[in-house]
Design an enzyme around this catalytic site. Structure first.
Site, PDB file in Angstrom:
ATOM      1  CD  GLU A   1      -3.914  56.511   8.441  1.00 57.22           C
ATOM      2  OE1 GLU A   1      -4.048  57.532   9.101  1.00 57.22           O
ATOM      3  OE2 GLU A   1      -2.860  56.214   7.862  1.00 57.22           O
TER       4      GLU A   1
ATOM      5  CB  SER B   1      -8.128  64.546   4.506  1.00 61.09           C
ATOM      6  OG  SER B   1      -7.192  64.404   3.451  1.00 61.09           O
TER       7      SER B   1
ATOM      8  CG  HIS C   1       1.248  55.386   7.252  1.00 57.39           C
ATOM      9  ND1 HIS C   1       1.378  55.871   5.967  1.00 57.39           N
ATOM     10  CD2 HIS C   1       0.400  56.217   7.890  1.00 57.39           C
ATOM     11  CE1 HIS C   1       0.636  56.967   5.849  1.00 57.39           C
ATOM     12  NE2 HIS C   1       0.038  57.198   7.003  1.00 57.39           N
TER      13      HIS C   1
ATOM     14  CE  LYS D   1       1.252  61.284   6.838  1.00 61.89           C
ATOM     15  NZ  LYS D   1       0.496  61.137   5.627  1.00 61.89           N
TER      16      LYS D   1
ATOM     17  CD  GLU E   1       2.474  58.703   3.865  1.00 60.19           C
ATOM     18  OE1 GLU E   1       3.256  58.862   4.820  1.00 60.19           O
ATOM     19  OE2 GLU E   1       1.493  59.448   3.661  1.00 60.19           O
TER      20      GLU E   1
ATOM     21  N   GLY F   1      -2.513  63.313  10.138  1.00 59.05           N
ATOM     22  CA  GLY F   1      -1.230  63.625   9.528  1.00 59.05           C
ATOM     23  C   GLY F   1      -1.006  65.128   9.494  1.00 59.05           C
ATOM     24  N   GLY F   2      -1.263  65.738   8.344  1.00 56.17           N
ATOM     25  CA  GLY F   2      -0.986  67.162   8.125  1.00 56.17           C
ATOM     26  C   GLY F   2      -1.475  68.076   9.236  1.00 56.17           C
TER      27      GLY F   2
ATOM     28  N   GLY G   1      -3.723  62.821   2.865  1.00 59.17           N
ATOM     29  CA  GLY G   1      -3.016  63.983   2.320  1.00 59.17           C
ATOM     30  C   GLY G   1      -3.678  64.590   1.097  1.00 59.17           C
TER      31      GLY G   1
ATOM     32  CG  ASN H   1       1.980  59.612  10.726  1.00 63.29           C
ATOM     33  OD1 ASN H   1       3.181  59.771  10.939  1.00 63.29           O
ATOM     34  ND2 ASN H   1       1.516  58.975   9.658  1.00 63.29           N
TER      35      ASN H   1
HETATM   36  P1  PGA Z   1      -3.374  63.179   6.541  1.00 65.85           P
HETATM   37  O1  PGA Z   1      -2.518  61.862   6.872  1.00 65.85           O
HETATM   38  O2  PGA Z   1      -4.142  63.522   7.808  1.00 65.85           O
HETATM   39  O3  PGA Z   1      -2.370  64.218   6.199  1.00 65.85           O
HETATM   40  O4  PGA Z   1      -4.300  62.832   5.419  1.00 65.85           O
HETATM   41  C1  PGA Z   1      -3.025  60.839   7.673  1.00 65.85           C
HETATM   42  C2  PGA Z   1      -2.006  59.740   7.799  1.00 65.85           C
HETATM   43  O5  PGA Z   1      -1.299  59.464   6.814  1.00 65.85           O
HETATM   44  O6  PGA Z   1      -1.873  59.109   8.873  1.00 65.85           O
END
Ligand code: PGA
Length: 251
Positions: A169, A215, A97, A13, A99, A236-237, A175, A11
């Site tokens: 999640e 994470s 998600h 973002k 967010e 994500g990251g 994050g 993802n």
């Molecule tokens: P992250 O994000 O791996 O950066 O923690 C995961 C996500 O929001 O799908």
């Protein structure tokens, strides 16, 4: 026992331009070319979707979007529909998600509508659920997951349900560098699978793929994937860097 094929999904973002997307795929493709043990999905921002589809052509990498609107078209400024994403070459779409729930007013009801639209367009929804820190600390994790499952997914037909993926999640792990331990994740995954069994029966629950997100990094993916309850990851990251994403794919 059903054999659930693992899914590693990235993802992105609100990161990466068209040029940066092309650059990512140039490095990422050769690193995962031989990987047949899992499905690979990359979800860039809307403007980079076409570039990603083009760059992934002829490989096993699939491209997903990060959201969609429930109508096919209309006066909905700023929105993008399922048929548009499918026509652009997407196969997957992330829905609900945290967010989007936190910043853009996403609710279980809108999640439900978006899932219906995605399925109608032939897209595989990756539906996100997960508790916030204060909910976990207040002992409400189970109630929150049940509510998100029932509210977002409960009304699907068995056929619709068989086409979806769920991503667990925990919001406190996204994050933050604070991954859920494999045990914590596995417990939540069992709970979600129990919800699925209650609503859709044992076989449907057994076939459901539940990804963990929050994470995920090259150095913790193995411990997570070692748990039979965990069928993949939504990253994500760590999905922004081709080498780190490839190393997660090769968990
Ligand atoms: P992250 O994000 O791996 O950066 O923690 C995961 C996500 O929001 O799908």
């Amino acid at each position: 026992m059903s054999k659930r094929i693992p899914v590693i999904a990235g993802n992105w973002k609100m990161y990466k331009s068209v040029a940066e997307t092309a650059e990512f795929f140039e490095k990422f493709r050769p690193l995962v070319g031989e990987a047949t043990h899992c499905e690979i999905v990359i979800a860039p921002p809307f403007p980079a979707l076409a570039a990603a589809v083009e760059a992934a052509r002829g490989s096993r990498i699939r491209v997903g979007a990060q959201n969609l609107h429930w109508e096919k078209e209309g006066a909905f400024t700023g929105e993008v529909s399922g048929p548009m994403l499918a026509a652009a070459g997407c196969t997957h779409v992330i829905i609900g998600h945290s967010e989007r729930r936190q910043y853009f007013g996403e609710t279980d009801q809108t999640v439900n509508r978006r899932i219906g639209a995605a399925l109608e367009a032939g897209l595989a929804p990756i539906v996100c659920v997960g508790e916030r820190l204060e909910e976990r600390e207040g002992g409400r994790t189970e109630a929150v997951l049940i509510q998100q499952f029932d509210g977002g997914l409960g009304g699907l037909t068995p056929e619709q349900f068989s086409a979806i993926l769920v991503a667990y999640e925990p919001v406190w792990a996204i994050g933050t560098g604070r991954t859920a331990t494999p045990e914590i994740a596995a417990e939540a995954h069992r709970l979600i699978r129990d919800c699925a069994a209650r609503r859709f029966g044992a076989t449907a629950a057994e076939n459901l793929r539940i990804l963990y997100g929050g994470s995920v990094k090259p150095d913790n993916i193995r411990g997570l994937m070692a748990r039979p309850e965990i069928d993949g990851a939504l990253v994500g990251g760590a999905s922004l860097d081709p080498r780190s994403m490839a190393s997660i794919v090769h968990f």
